[in-house]
Design a protein around this motif. Structure first.
Motif, short mmCIF file in Angstrom:
data_model
loop_
_atom_site.label_atom_id
_atom_site.label_comp_id
_atom_site.label_asym_id
_atom_site.label_seq_id
_atom_site.Cartn_x
_atom_site.Cartn_y
_atom_site.Cartn_z
N LYS A 225 17.05 11.24 6.62
CA LYS A 225 16.69 10.32 7.71
C LYS A 225 15.45 10.81 8.45
O LYS A 225 14.55 10.02 8.77
N TYR A 228 12.54 10.26 6.15
CA TYR A 228 12.30 8.82 6.01
C TYR A 228 11.60 8.27 7.25
O TYR A 228 10.65 7.48 7.15
N ASP A 229 12.06 8.69 8.43
CA ASP A 229 11.42 8.23 9.68
C ASP A 229 9.99 8.74 9.76
O ASP A 229 9.09 8.02 10.22
#
Length: 587
Positions: A225, A228-229
């Motif tokens: 995450k 990905y961010d």
């Protein structure tokens, strides 16, 4: 800053060997346009005039037969032949120049120093090379098949119309100049957006390559995450650049459409008035509108081609900027012949710092005699690896001199210098090639038996023969299919095979277990015989048998002696030894 001059400087360099066939392509395109798009409409005009004046009488039939059999049929056959030959010449040029582009780019990149690569994404560099080659192909295609095509089409149409109606030719010329001026205005504005988009694209390519290369870390730290961010920030940035570019292109398209529609309406009105007064024939009326239709069709494509052309230039700019970056490590203009044989190393009053940072070394002096085995010890950041990088000329000193056998290393080529040094770094990177190729990289002429011999000495043979394809096994990108210790042994075998008079081991056993290390220490003992050896180590067990151990602190030599002498002295080295755990130096 965008510079057409810089970009076309490299364009001309790469196209120079092909200037004659490239010039032939311009000529062939011109011939095709003159026969197919300029002469054919004029024949149609003549047919209409014949029919409108004489009807289909015997004289008209004879004239029509002449037009079809001689200029029309001949022109079509010649045009088709010329166009096929042009395509053949174009493909031949493209295949050759693409090869040259990749060779040229590789040579330019390889000429840069280690520091250059430390500050850039390798994935971004690869993307820039590919875009440079692709853009070169696009520019060649558009120069011949679009820009030159339109220039010849408008010029030939204007000349033919001039002999039919000077007024219509004048209007077409004025409108062409106005359209070109408006297009040039938009081009100058759009290039900034294209450059920004290309930079955003290179950035996201680099981030993607970096994340994929470190995918193991992403999984270990459950950081999908987070990663990905982080990636989405760059994809959003790219999306904004693409959208801004698209909006500007839409505005340009609207303005150019208005110009084209206005001219079509106005020239229709002018031609109707001229025909009504008898100033032009029905054939000239038809000829003009056919030319305008052909020109507008090509100009509409040209407006899109211009956008593509500008984007190609913007993509090329990134690579050209790299070409223009001067290498910070240069070979001498007139290098001396290599005289290094024994490996007598001398650092004399050497000073060095990284970029604008603090001095790592200041007036540093060190002599290593031929055949001497020297260990370098100290906490991280004390200058141990810096010394090896300076000796290899991965970086250049700011003051002083480094000599080997009395020869200043700056007076010989970098390749000559490194040919006499075998170097094993702390984190060896392997090519995605076979194990045999990776070991043989140290000496390309070596045979399979020699490769196997050094692999045995480096204790790599044991694990190699257990692999499905043995020495022909591909190791994966950066050697990812092998463990850290296995990669290290391959690198050690490669250095053994090179058999240079100077040996540098930079934490060369850091990834080995204690059993493997004991075997390799014996191999190192044999390898070092008759050679000058420099061993950088945190694991002090690797340097106990060195002829001399040098302890560094803040870029200075604070202790110098054998292992036993330094232990007995009870100084910095003895303190470091006490903090070991299994021979590993806590730092």
């Amino acid at each position: 800053m965008f510079s057409f001059r810089k970009i076309f400087k490299y364009y001309l360099i790469l196209m120079k060997p092909y200037r004659l066939p490239f010039g032939l392509m311009f000529f062939l395109v011109s011939v095709r346009i003159l026969f197919t798009l300029s002469l054919a409409p004029f024949i149609y005009k003549s047919i209409i005039d014949i029919l409108s004046i004489n009807g289909l009488d015997a004289s008209a039939r004879y004239q029509l037969a002449f037009l079809f059999l001689i200029p029309f049929a001949t022109g079509l056959i010649l045009s088709a032949t010329v166009n096929r030959y042009r395509e053949f010449v174009g493909l031949k040029i493209l295949s050759s120049v693409t090869k040259d582009i990749y060779n040229f780019s590789f040579a330019k990149l390889a000429n840069h120093s280690y520091t250059f690569y430390s500050n850039r994404f390798s994935g971004g560099l690869v993307a820039k090379v590919k875009r440079f080659a692709r853009s070169f192909e696009v520019i060649n295609k558009l120069l011949v098949g679009s820009f030159w095509f339109v220039i010849i089409l408008i010029t030939s149409a204007t000349i033919i119309l001039y002999h039919q109606s000077k007024l219509i030719a004048l209007y077409l010329s004025l409108w062409s100049v106005l359209f070109a001026a408006v297009t040039l205005f938009f081009v100058k504005q759009k290039i900034k957006l294209d450059v920004a988009e290309a930079e955003a694209d290179s950035r996201i390519t680099g981030v993607l390559a970096d994340s994929i290369t470190n995918i193991l870390n992403v999984k270990i730290f459950s950081a999908f995450k987070k990663e990905y961010d982080y990636f989405k920030r760059f994809s959003l940035f790219l999306k904004e650049r693409i959208y801004a570019n698209a909006k500007f292109s839409m505005m340009r398209s609207i303005v150019q459409t208005v110009l084209m529609v206005f001219f079509q309406i106005y020239i229709l009105y002018v031609m109707l008035e001229l025909w009504h007064t008898g100033a032009i024939t029905l054939g000239v009326f038809t000829l003009t509108y056919v030319y305008i239709f052909l020109i507008f069709e090509r100009i509409w494509d040209l407006s899109e081609d211009t956008a593509t052309f500008m984007k190609a230039l913007a993509d090329m700019k990134e690579m050209v900027d790299i070409f223009e970056v001067p290498s910070d490590i240069l070979d001498p203009a007139h290098p001396e012949a290599l005289k290094i044989k024994e490996g007598h190393i001398l650092f004399k009053d050497v000073s060095f710092k990284y970029d604008a940072g603090e001095e790592v070394l200041l007036d540093f002096n060190l002599e290593i005699k031929p055949g001497e085995r020297v260990g370098l010890v100290g906490h991280s950041g004390t200058g141990k690896s810096t010394l090896t990088k300076l000796l290899l000329r991965f970086n250049d000193i700011s003051k002083g001199v480094i000599t080997i056998d009395g020869q200043d290393i700056r007076n010989i080529t970098q390749d000559d210098l490194r040919s006499v040094i075998s170097y094993v770094p702390q984190e060896p990177i392997l090519f995605h090639r076979s194990i045999s190729d990776n070991i043989g990289y140290g000496r390309p002429a070596a045979g399979s038996s020699e490769i196997m011999e050094v692999a045995k000495k480096a204790h790599a043979h044991e694990f190699i023969i257990k692999l499905s394809r043995g020495y022909d096994t591909l190791v994966g990108e950066r050697g990812i299919k092998l463990s850290g210790g296995e990669r290290q042994r391959i690198a050690i075998a490669r250095a053994m095979l090179k058999n240079a008079p100077i040996l540098i081991l930079d934490e060369a056993t850091s990834s080995l277990d204690s059993v493997s290390e004991s075997y390799i220490q014996d191999a190192f003992g044999k390898l070092m015989e008759g050679k000058t050896a420099i061993v950088v180590a945190h694991r002090l067990s690797t340097i106990q048998k060195m002829d001399r151990i040098i302890v560094l602190d803040q870029g200075k030599i604070v202790e110098n002696g054998t292992h036993q002498e330094l232990i007995a002295r009870g100084g910095v080295y003895a303190e470091l030894w006490e903090h070991q755990a299994g021979g590993f130096l806590e730092s």
